[in-house]
Design a protein around this motif. Sequence first.
Motif, mmCIF file in Angstrom:
data_model
loop_
_atom_site.group_PDB
_atom_site.id
_atom_site.type_symbol
_atom_site.label_atom_id
_atom_site.label_comp_id
_atom_site.label_asym_id
_atom_site.label_seq_id
_atom_site.Cartn_x
_atom_site.Cartn_y
_atom_site.Cartn_z
ATOM 1 N N ASP A 140 -8.114 -53.264 -38.362
ATOM 2 C CA ASP A 140 -8.902 -53.507 -37.216
ATOM 3 C C ASP A 140 -9.100 -52.313 -36.276
ATOM 4 O OD1 ASP A 140 -6.281 -53.153 -36.066
ATOM 5 O OD2 ASP A 140 -5.863 -55.088 -35.317
ATOM 6 N N SER A 141 -9.009 -51.091 -36.957
ATOM 7 C CA SER A 141 -9.073 -50.022 -36.229
ATOM 8 C C SER A 141 -9.268 -48.795 -37.000
ATOM 9 C CB SER A 141 -7.876 -49.699 -35.455
ATOM 10 O OG SER A 141 -7.112 -50.726 -34.962
ATOM 11 N N ARG A 142 -9.801 -47.686 -36.216
ATOM 12 C CA ARG A 142 -9.886 -46.461 -36.929
ATOM 13 C C ARG A 142 -8.681 -45.731 -37.024
ATOM 14 N NH1 ARG A 142 -15.689 -43.956 -35.229
ATOM 15 N NH2 ARG A 142 -16.969 -45.833 -35.445
ATOM 16 N N PRO A 143 -8.187 -45.282 -38.117
ATOM 17 C CA PRO A 143 -6.715 -44.791 -38.303
ATOM 18 C C PRO A 143 -6.400 -43.467 -37.760
ATOM 19 C CG PRO A 143 -8.155 -44.258 -40.242
ATOM 20 C CD PRO A 143 -8.963 -45.003 -39.373
ATOM 21 N N TYR A 144 -5.138 -43.397 -37.377
ATOM 22 C CA TYR A 144 -4.389 -42.235 -36.829
ATOM 23 C C TYR A 144 -4.267 -41.333 -37.979
ATOM 24 C CZ TYR A 144 -3.800 -43.723 -32.067
ATOM 25 O OH TYR A 144 -3.929 -44.154 -30.753
ATOM 26 N N ARG A 145 -4.339 -40.042 -37.544
ATOM 27 C CA ARG A 145 -4.082 -38.698 -38.639
ATOM 28 C C ARG A 145 -2.813 -38.130 -38.476
ATOM 29 N NH1 ARG A 145 -5.706 -33.394 -39.007
ATOM 30 N NH2 ARG A 145 -6.561 -33.293 -36.641
ATOM 31 N N LEU A 146 -1.909 -38.020 -39.466
ATOM 32 C CA LEU A 146 -0.577 -37.379 -39.127
ATOM 33 C C LEU A 146 -0.518 -36.315 -39.956
ATOM 34 C CD1 LEU A 146 -0.251 -40.895 -38.735
ATOM 35 C CD2 LEU A 146 2.143 -40.279 -39.369
ATOM 36 N N PHE A 159 -15.056 -39.865 -38.224
ATOM 37 C CA PHE A 159 -15.523 -40.531 -39.331
ATOM 38 C C PHE A 159 -17.094 -40.456 -39.235
ATOM 39 C CE2 PHE A 159 -11.480 -42.408 -39.220
ATOM 40 C CZ PHE A 159 -11.034 -41.936 -40.365
ATOM 41 N N GLY A 160 -17.520 -39.275 -38.608
ATOM 42 C CA GLY A 160 -18.855 -39.027 -38.834
ATOM 43 C C GLY A 160 -19.694 -40.116 -37.725
ATOM 44 N N ASP A 161 -20.756 -40.750 -38.244
ATOM 45 C CA ASP A 161 -21.888 -41.810 -37.604
ATOM 46 C C ASP A 161 -21.377 -43.077 -37.859
ATOM 47 O OD1 ASP A 161 -23.208 -39.465 -36.666
ATOM 48 O OD2 ASP A 161 -24.704 -39.564 -38.262
ATOM 49 N N LEU A 162 -19.999 -43.177 -38.333
ATOM 50 C CA LEU A 162 -19.661 -44.747 -38.636
ATOM 51 C C LEU A 162 -19.682 -45.555 -37.329
ATOM 52 C CD1 LEU A 162 -18.099 -46.530 -40.882
ATOM 53 C CD2 LEU A 162 -16.081 -45.890 -39.746
ATOM 54 N N LYS A 163 -20.363 -46.784 -37.649
ATOM 55 C CA LYS A 163 -20.757 -47.432 -36.270
ATOM 56 C C LYS A 163 -19.590 -48.660 -36.408
ATOM 57 C CE LYS A 163 -24.734 -45.731 -35.584
ATOM 58 N NZ LYS A 163 -24.921 -44.993 -36.490
ATOM 59 N N SER A 164 -18.978 -48.915 -37.537
ATOM 60 C CA SER A 164 -17.818 -49.913 -37.475
ATOM 61 C C SER A 164 -16.740 -49.339 -36.681
ATOM 62 C CB SER A 164 -17.383 -50.240 -38.946
ATOM 63 O OG SER A 164 -16.253 -51.156 -38.916
ATOM 64 N N SER A 165 -16.138 -50.273 -36.067
ATOM 65 C CA SER A 165 -15.003 -49.859 -35.379
ATOM 66 C C SER A 165 -13.648 -50.281 -36.110
ATOM 67 C CB SER A 165 -14.618 -50.799 -34.003
ATOM 68 O OG SER A 165 -14.521 -52.137 -34.377
ATOM 69 N N GLY A 188 -17.499 -55.068 -35.183
ATOM 70 C CA GLY A 188 -18.029 -54.711 -33.622
ATOM 71 C C GLY A 188 -17.282 -54.778 -32.626
ATOM 72 N N GLY A 189 -15.687 -55.081 -33.235
ATOM 73 C CA GLY A 189 -14.496 -54.913 -32.311
ATOM 74 C C GLY A 189 -14.271 -56.651 -31.848
#
Length: 469
Positions: A140-146, A159-165, A188-189
């Motif tokens: 349901d989210s944009r991931p964290y980077r580790l 993630f650039g111009d990604l519109k999806s949440s 859209g969240g």
Amino acid sequence: MPEVFQPFASFGLQHRMPMRFEADVFECEVEGEIPEALKNGAYYRTGGDRLYPTLEEDIILNGDGMFSMFRFEDGHVSYRSRYVRTERMKAEMEARRRLYGKYRNKYTDDESVGNLPNRDNTGNTYAFAHHGELYALREDSRPYRLDPQTLETLDIGEFGDLKSSALTAHPKIDPKTGEWWSYGVFAGGEPTTDASIHVFDRGGKLIREQWFHTPYPGLCHDWGVTREHIVLPIMPLVADEKRLREGGDYYQYDPDLPSKWGVMPRDGDPATDMRWFDIPGIVMGHVMNAYSEGDTVVIDTPCSPGNCFSFFKDKNGNQPTMPETITQITRITFDLSQPDAEAVTLEPLNGALGDMPKIDDRFAMEKYHTGYFALRDFPQMGIGQIDWDTGEIKVHELEGAASQEPVFVPRAPDAPEGDGYVLVAVDRMAEKRMDLLILDGNDVSRPPVATIKLPFPQPMCFHGCWVPA
């Protein structure tokens, strides 16, 4: 007064307690010899655990991300686990108490909490590596980077111009192009029918995003991508904004709705080219693999006759019975040359009861022969291996233990399919500890090639990956 910890509901109608345990083990005990293919690299995993107490009747999907790795260095193995330090967790640590309520329900949060954009992002579902980056995915989210060396949480990925949440927790990497194929439902969240398919090239650059609508706002946890087609399953666990505002669960199972399966050409437009098929009476969560042969599209997936997401009640307030939650790996075939009513065939595989299916990922998106899964045919527990040509199932039997997800590592880049090793974490319940088994990918029924021992248990992880050094 501080809250007490409550058991949370897990799969199979089980209940678990949080462990709240970050660990370091330098130089793990190893029985056997680490194979050459695994001499240097890391096996990453993530799952759900809670740092602060949960609400009563909370569920495992709401756990804070507990990220772990087995690091292999010249045949030696060390272990590390760390919480994914999300914005949500950091806010709770600063307050020194629970602030966030039910799974994906912001209306149950503490009144002191503002509208945190990444409120649901716990990083607890899939340890995923692509273009040199390591991510903690959550659907349901944009991931964290580790940091792949220390497991320090760095930031939310760009993630650039990604519109999806939302980026799915079950991405597919094209083994030929290196592309990262992804999608998001409720893109859209909010719990609507908005969805997005998106693709990143081998360097992580967004090269495609297409929005469309699903038939109803249902659960879509995994999908299939073939060389020619996309298969997007929508399950009858339905989200509803009104129910959330009333403090209810995010999903509710509706047994009167059929599951919906969208099939479209891989290079098509989902808004116009998706063909939706009804399959009543089943629920699926994961996909082993999918492939196309002309007008025929095949997807292999564990299916249950009822709601396998057992911690979500149905629309009448009932939880499923145990038989309704049991998954059996099933081959579903869509013959696109036929009318809808005649196009779908289901073939359950005898003896293949279980979940967490995996393959030799070099053969993803095309016809394949070998699959692996966590066998859960109580009292028989173990790791299963399927030969799709013959239907034969080989089993690595476990006594007083249960396996988590198996992950395959090839013996060499050009080795035949299945010629390599299966990494699988095994919970030794009676001994209250965990082993990492290394099994022969050609025949998992053989004794382990090596066993890496931890002197303590660890929370159940969902999904992970092997990254060579």
